[in-house]
Design a protein around this motif. Structure first.
Motif, PDB file in Angstrom:
ATOM      1  N   UNK A 234     -40.706  52.974 -62.933  1.00  0.00           N
ATOM      2  CA  UNK A 234     -40.147  53.383 -61.631  1.00  0.00           C
ATOM      3  C   UNK A 234     -41.049  54.400 -60.952  1.00  0.00           C
ATOM      4  N   UNK A 235     -41.563  55.402 -61.729  1.00  0.00           N
ATOM      5  CA  UNK A 235     -42.452  56.417 -61.133  1.00  0.00           C
ATOM      6  C   UNK A 235     -43.755  55.766 -60.622  1.00  0.00           C
ATOM      7  N   UNK A 236     -44.279  54.804 -61.361  1.00  0.00           N
ATOM      8  CA  UNK A 236     -45.513  54.113 -60.922  1.00  0.00           C
ATOM      9  C   UNK A 236     -45.276  53.348 -59.621  1.00  0.00           C
ATOM     10  N   UNK A 237     -44.133  52.726 -59.512  1.00  0.00           N
ATOM     11  CA  UNK A 237     -43.805  51.991 -58.288  1.00  0.00           C
ATOM     12  C   UNK A 237     -43.747  52.911 -57.080  1.00  0.00           C
ATOM     13  N   UNK A 238     -43.120  54.085 -57.219  1.00  0.00           N
ATOM     14  CA  UNK A 238     -43.021  55.029 -56.097  1.00  0.00           C
ATOM     15  C   UNK A 238     -44.395  55.531 -55.672  1.00  0.00           C
ATOM     16  N   UNK A 239     -45.284  55.800 -56.670  1.00  0.00           N
ATOM     17  CA  UNK A 239     -46.641  56.269 -56.339  1.00  0.00           C
ATOM     18  C   UNK A 239     -47.418  55.211 -55.547  1.00  0.00           C
ATOM     19  N   UNK A 240     -47.294  53.953 -55.944  1.00  0.00           N
ATOM     20  CA  UNK A 240     -48.013  52.879 -55.238  1.00  0.00           C
ATOM     21  C   UNK A 240     -47.506  52.704 -53.809  1.00  0.00           C
ATOM     22  N   UNK A 241     -46.210  52.855 -53.599  1.00  0.00           N
ATOM     23  CA  UNK A 241     -45.665  52.753 -52.244  1.00  0.00           C
ATOM     24  C   UNK A 241     -46.171  53.874 -51.348  1.00  0.00           C
ATOM     25  N   UNK A 242     -46.336  55.034 -51.913  1.00  0.00           N
ATOM     26  CA  UNK A 242     -46.881  56.152 -51.131  1.00  0.00           C
ATOM     27  C   UNK A 242     -48.331  55.901 -50.731  1.00  0.00           C
ATOM     28  N   UNK A 243     -49.115  55.435 -51.709  1.00  0.00           N
ATOM     29  CA  UNK A 243     -50.522  55.118 -51.380  1.00  0.00           C
ATOM     30  C   UNK A 243     -50.615  54.033 -50.295  1.00  0.00           C
ATOM     31  N   UNK A 244     -49.748  53.027 -50.354  1.00  0.00           N
ATOM     32  CA  UNK A 244     -49.766  51.950 -49.360  1.00  0.00           C
ATOM     33  C   UNK A 244     -49.451  52.471 -47.958  1.00  0.00           C
ATOM     34  N   UNK A 245     -48.493  53.367 -47.839  1.00  0.00           N
ATOM     35  CA  UNK A 245     -48.143  53.943 -46.540  1.00  0.00           C
ATOM     36  C   UNK A 245     -49.290  54.771 -45.982  1.00  0.00           C
ATOM     37  N   UNK A 246     -49.963  55.527 -46.876  1.00  0.00           N
ATOM     38  CA  UNK A 246     -51.101  56.352 -46.446  1.00  0.00           C
ATOM     39  C   UNK A 246     -52.243  55.483 -45.918  1.00  0.00           C
ATOM     40  N   UNK A 247     -52.500  54.365 -46.597  1.00  0.00           N
ATOM     41  CA  UNK A 247     -53.560  53.457 -46.134  1.00  0.00           C
ATOM     42  C   UNK A 247     -53.212  52.845 -44.777  1.00  0.00           C
ATOM     43  N   UNK A 248     -51.969  52.456 -44.544  1.00  0.00           N
ATOM     44  CA  UNK A 248     -51.556  51.910 -43.247  1.00  0.00           C
ATOM     45  C   UNK A 248     -51.759  52.911 -42.132  1.00  0.00           C
ATOM     46  N   UNK A 249     -51.415  54.175 -42.409  1.00  0.00           N
ATOM     47  CA  UNK A 249     -51.609  55.213 -41.374  1.00  0.00           C
ATOM     48  C   UNK A 249     -53.079  55.395 -41.050  1.00  0.00           C
ATOM     49  N   UNK A 250     -53.917  55.388 -42.085  1.00  0.00           N
ATOM     50  CA  UNK A 250     -55.363  55.552 -41.850  1.00  0.00           C
ATOM     51  C   UNK A 250     -55.937  54.370 -41.062  1.00  0.00           C
ATOM     52  N   UNK A 251     -55.454  53.162 -41.384  1.00  0.00           N
ATOM     53  CA  UNK A 251     -55.939  51.972 -40.655  1.00  0.00           C
ATOM     54  C   UNK A 251     -55.571  52.051 -39.185  1.00  0.00           C
ATOM     55  N   UNK A 252     -54.352  52.446 -38.871  1.00  0.00           N
ATOM     56  CA  UNK A 252     -53.941  52.576 -37.471  1.00  0.00           C
ATOM     57  C   UNK A 252     -54.773  53.611 -36.738  1.00  0.00           C
ATOM     58  N   UNK A 253     -55.046  54.705 -37.403  1.00  0.00           N
ATOM     59  CA  UNK A 253     -55.853  55.759 -36.772  1.00  0.00           C
ATOM     60  C   UNK A 253     -57.274  55.273 -36.503  1.00  0.00           C
ATOM     61  N   UNK A 254     -57.847  54.594 -37.491  1.00  0.00           N
ATOM     62  CA  UNK A 254     -59.212  54.086 -37.312  1.00  0.00           C
ATOM     63  C   UNK A 254     -59.267  53.007 -36.220  1.00  0.00           C
ATOM     64  N   UNK A 255     -58.257  52.131 -36.166  1.00  0.00           N
ATOM     65  CA  UNK A 255     -58.226  51.092 -35.137  1.00  0.00           C
ATOM     66  C   UNK A 255     -58.158  51.691 -33.749  1.00  0.00           C
ATOM     67  N   UNK A 256     -57.353  52.716 -33.585  1.00  0.00           N
ATOM     68  CA  UNK A 256     -57.254  53.385 -32.281  1.00  0.00           C
ATOM     69  C   UNK A 256     -58.583  54.010 -31.882  1.00  0.00           C
TER      70      UNK A 256
END
Length: 695
Positions: free
Chosen positions: A92-114
């Motif tokens: 369960x802890x591993x799953x939560x960590x991976x979801x956090x990393x995925x959200x961080x990558x999406x935010x970075x992609x949006x920023x770079x695209x802009x």
């Protein structure tokens, strides 16, 4: 081995196969219904019970074999729930960590695209500004050059500056097309429009001058016709650079062609002069010369000076000043007008720079409208009526001799004359309706053949001379008609593309195929039927003339019976008169050089005359024989003494009659063999062999 193989053997064999129960479509009702027809139900019940016992035994054996594994399986499952719970938390802890990393990558992609989109817009803006700057520089340069170019260009330097200014304006146009919408771009486009109009006004004057065929001026700008063509090429290229191609065709029509045509019409006012002027223009105009060199200047393919400019202009002039050319009320004028227009169309087609231009021209609206105005069916009806009237008047008097040495009958001369008229390009024939003229030719020839056949077949008073003349003309006319139609069909009719389209024929036909079609068409004429009618008429006439002399055989007994005439030594004259009509007919045919006609009828005439003469001779011989037998019986009645006295008298009258007939027959056979050597005369000669044998 199956589990029941050793269980049921010998007489205990089951009445069914156990595999039947494993089928997906197994049905108890259908199984019982099917098996009850083979075995009684009680036997089937016993077999099923036996099979059930076998299955239960097999189940027990299987449980005994795997019993140890069943026991171990239940003992191995003890404590499994605790071990599963111990690993749930880390997962369960591993799953939560991976979801956090995925959200961080999406935010970075949006920023770079802009940020990348902002940079792209900035870069695009810089490029557009660069294009605008370059366009402004090009416009400034062209404005400076235009100010130096006079309105009337008279030197090579002025023309070079005009050409450079045009290049700058064309470059500015290209740069402005690469820019987006902005106020600065709108201002530059406005400046470009002013400069473009200024350059077009300068080019227009040059185009009007150098498109005229009469322009060869010794000036600094053009010292020869070759210089004029070079300048015209440059002018057309300028229009192409400025993307103003249709303007050239407009100028050609309104500023060059229409004034020239109006001048010609005001002076001469006829269609021939109009077409002559345009044809000279096509042959000598530098504009048309440059346009036709597509291999050297492929960018000129977008122009179509003939299909979109010259021919529509000519069509408008014809509709306005010469609407009468399409009226067939005067066939001669209609034909001459069409021939001149057809020649003009052919000149236009030959002036096309490529096959694509030619095909577009032929399917253009102007050409279709032009062709639709010609009333070809009415013209053909008027022409055919005149041709048919002349032929019918000649056929009314079929016996009229021909005034020339080519034919025997004047009707044949007229038929060939009207047939040639159908294909006379200078006066009657129009290739666009060649199919109709081909049908007219067939009607003319068929009418001529039919009239001769009917005249010979129905009129029994037709002379031998007329029949032979008609046969001679049929043979010669067939050769002439074949030569005329074969040549016209292959050269003038079916090889014409417009005719092929009208007749729905294949345009890829080869010359050999066309020749075969022509021969097949010509073979449908009934020449042989007419010749057969003439041959039959000649046979009938010859036999009729000979039959009157054949009846003279019946008079032979009267010449010798109780006349005390000497024994005959030569044939009588009637034999000569029997074959005289046949011999005369043969001489007339050979003098007309129609040996094929005699080969066709000679044996028929000889055979029929022989048969008739043989029948008459046989009848006379039978009569003489009967008379002789009657006299012999009469002598027997009178007595032996008188009979013996008569026996010493020598040759009797009947013997003289037979001898005369034999002399006549021999002479007849001799003459007949000279006239018709292929006729079998053994039948008539056998009459005397039989008679002598009896004697």
């Amino acid at each position: 081995m199956g589990f029941h193989d050793g269980f049921f053997t010998g007489s205990n064999r089951l009445n069914f196969e156990p595999e039947e129960f494993h089928a997906d479509s197994f049905s108890v009702d259908s199984f019982i219904q099917r098996k009850r027809q083979a075995v009684p139900l009680d036997v089937l019940r016993d077999d099923l019970g036996s099979h059930l016992k076998c299955l239960r035994s097999s189940l027990i054996e299987l449980i005994n074999q795997d019993y140890g594994q069943f026991v171990n399986l239940s003992s191995n499952l003890v404590g499994l729930d605790g071990r599963i719970q111990s690993i749930v938390g880390p997962l369960t802890r591993t799953k939560n960590d991976l979801q956090g990393f995925d959200q961080l990558l999406d935010d970075n992609i949006l920023s770079l695209s802009s940020q990348l989109e902002t940079r792209r817009r900035i870069r695009k803006g810089k490029v557009q500004l660069q294009y605008l700057r370059m366009a402004s520089v090009a416009l400034d340069s062209s404005e400076k050059l235009i100010k130096k170019v006079p309105s009337e260009i008279g030197s090579q330097m002025d023309f070079c500056m005009l050409r450079n200014a045009c290049d700058e304006v064309a470059e500015a146009k290209f740069l402005l097309q690469c820019c987006g919408n902005s106020k600065l771009e709108t201002q530059l486009v406005s400046r470009w429009g002013v400069l473009c109009n200024t350059i077009l006004s300068r080019i227009k004057n040059l185009l009007k001058a150098y498109a005229d065929i009469d322009f060869i001026n010794e000036t600094d700008l053009a010292k020869s016709s070759q210089d004029s063509k070079t300048i015209m090429k440059s002018l057309l290229y300028m229009y192409t650079e400025l993307q103003c191609d249709p303007v050239v065709e407009d100028i050609l029509v309104k500023e060059v062609l229409q004034p020239k045509c109006e001048l010609v019409l005001s002076k001469k006012g006829n269609i021939g002069a109009l077409f002559d002027t345009i044809e000279v223009f096509l042959a000598q105009s530098p504009l048309i010369f440059v346009w036709r060199n597509l291999q050297e200047f492929p960018w000129m393919a977008k122009y179509d000076f003939i299909g979109r400019a010259i021919f529509p202009c000519v069509l408008n002039i014809l509709c306005k000043h010469f609407p009468h050319i399409w009226s067939p009320s005067n066939p001669e004028s209609f034909h001459s007008n069409w021939m001149r227009c057809d020649k003009f169309i052919l000149t236009l087609e030959n002036s096309m720079p490529s096959i694509d231009h030619l095909q577009q021209f032929r399917v253009s609206h102007a050409v279709k409208e032009f062709n639709s105005k010609w009333q070809f069916p009415v013209y053909f009806q008027l022409r055919f009526h005149a041709i048919a009237t002349e032929l019918e008047s000649a056929l009314e008097d079929l016996t009229a001799p021909c005034s020339t040495t080519d034919f025997k009958l004047d009707a044949t001369r007229v038929m060939i004359k009207v047939l040639n008229q159908c294909w006379d390009r200078d006066k009657v024939y129009i290739s666009r309706i060649s199919g109709r003229f081909l049908k007219a030719s067939a009607l003319v020839v068929s009418r001529y053949i039919r009239e001769i056949q009917m005249k010979i077949s129905t009129n029994k008073s037709v002379s031998i001379h007329l029949s032979i003349n008609a046969y001679c003309d049929l043979n010669l006319a067939e050769l002439v008609v074949r030569q005329i139609l074969l040549q016209k069909m292959t050269n003038d009719c079916y090889l014409n593309s417009s005719c092929l389209e009208e007749e729905n024929l294949n345009t890829d036909l080869t010359t050999q195929q066309l020749s075969n079609s022509a021969v097949q068409f010509l073979s449908q004429f009934l020449w042989e039927d007419a010749r057969g009618a003439i041959a039959a008429n000649l046979v009938e006439i010859a036999i009729s003339q000979s039959s009157t002399s054949i009846s003279a055989v019946n008079d032979l007994p009267r010449l010798f019976r109780r006349t005390n005439r000497d024994s005959p030594s030569k044939p009588l004259e009637y034999v000569e008169s029997i074959l005289l009509p046949v011999s005369s007919l043969k001489n007339d045919i050979y003098n007309s050089h129609q040996t094929d006609l005699w080969e066709k009828i000679g044996d028929k005439i000889g055979l029929q005359i022989l048969q008739r003469y043989q029948a008459q001779v046989q009848e006379v011989l039978v009569s003489v024989q009967r008379m002789e037998e009657s006299l012999r019986r009469l002598k027997k009645v009178k007595g032996q003494s008188q009979s013996s006295g008569d026996a010493g008298k020598g040759q009797t009258d009947d013997d003289k009659i037979r001898l005369q007939i034999q002399l006549d027959v021999n002479y007849f056979v001799q003459k007949l063999n000279e006239i018709s050597p292929h006729v079998d005369t053994s039948g008539i000669q056998s009459l005397f062999r039989t008679e002598n044998g009896k004697q």
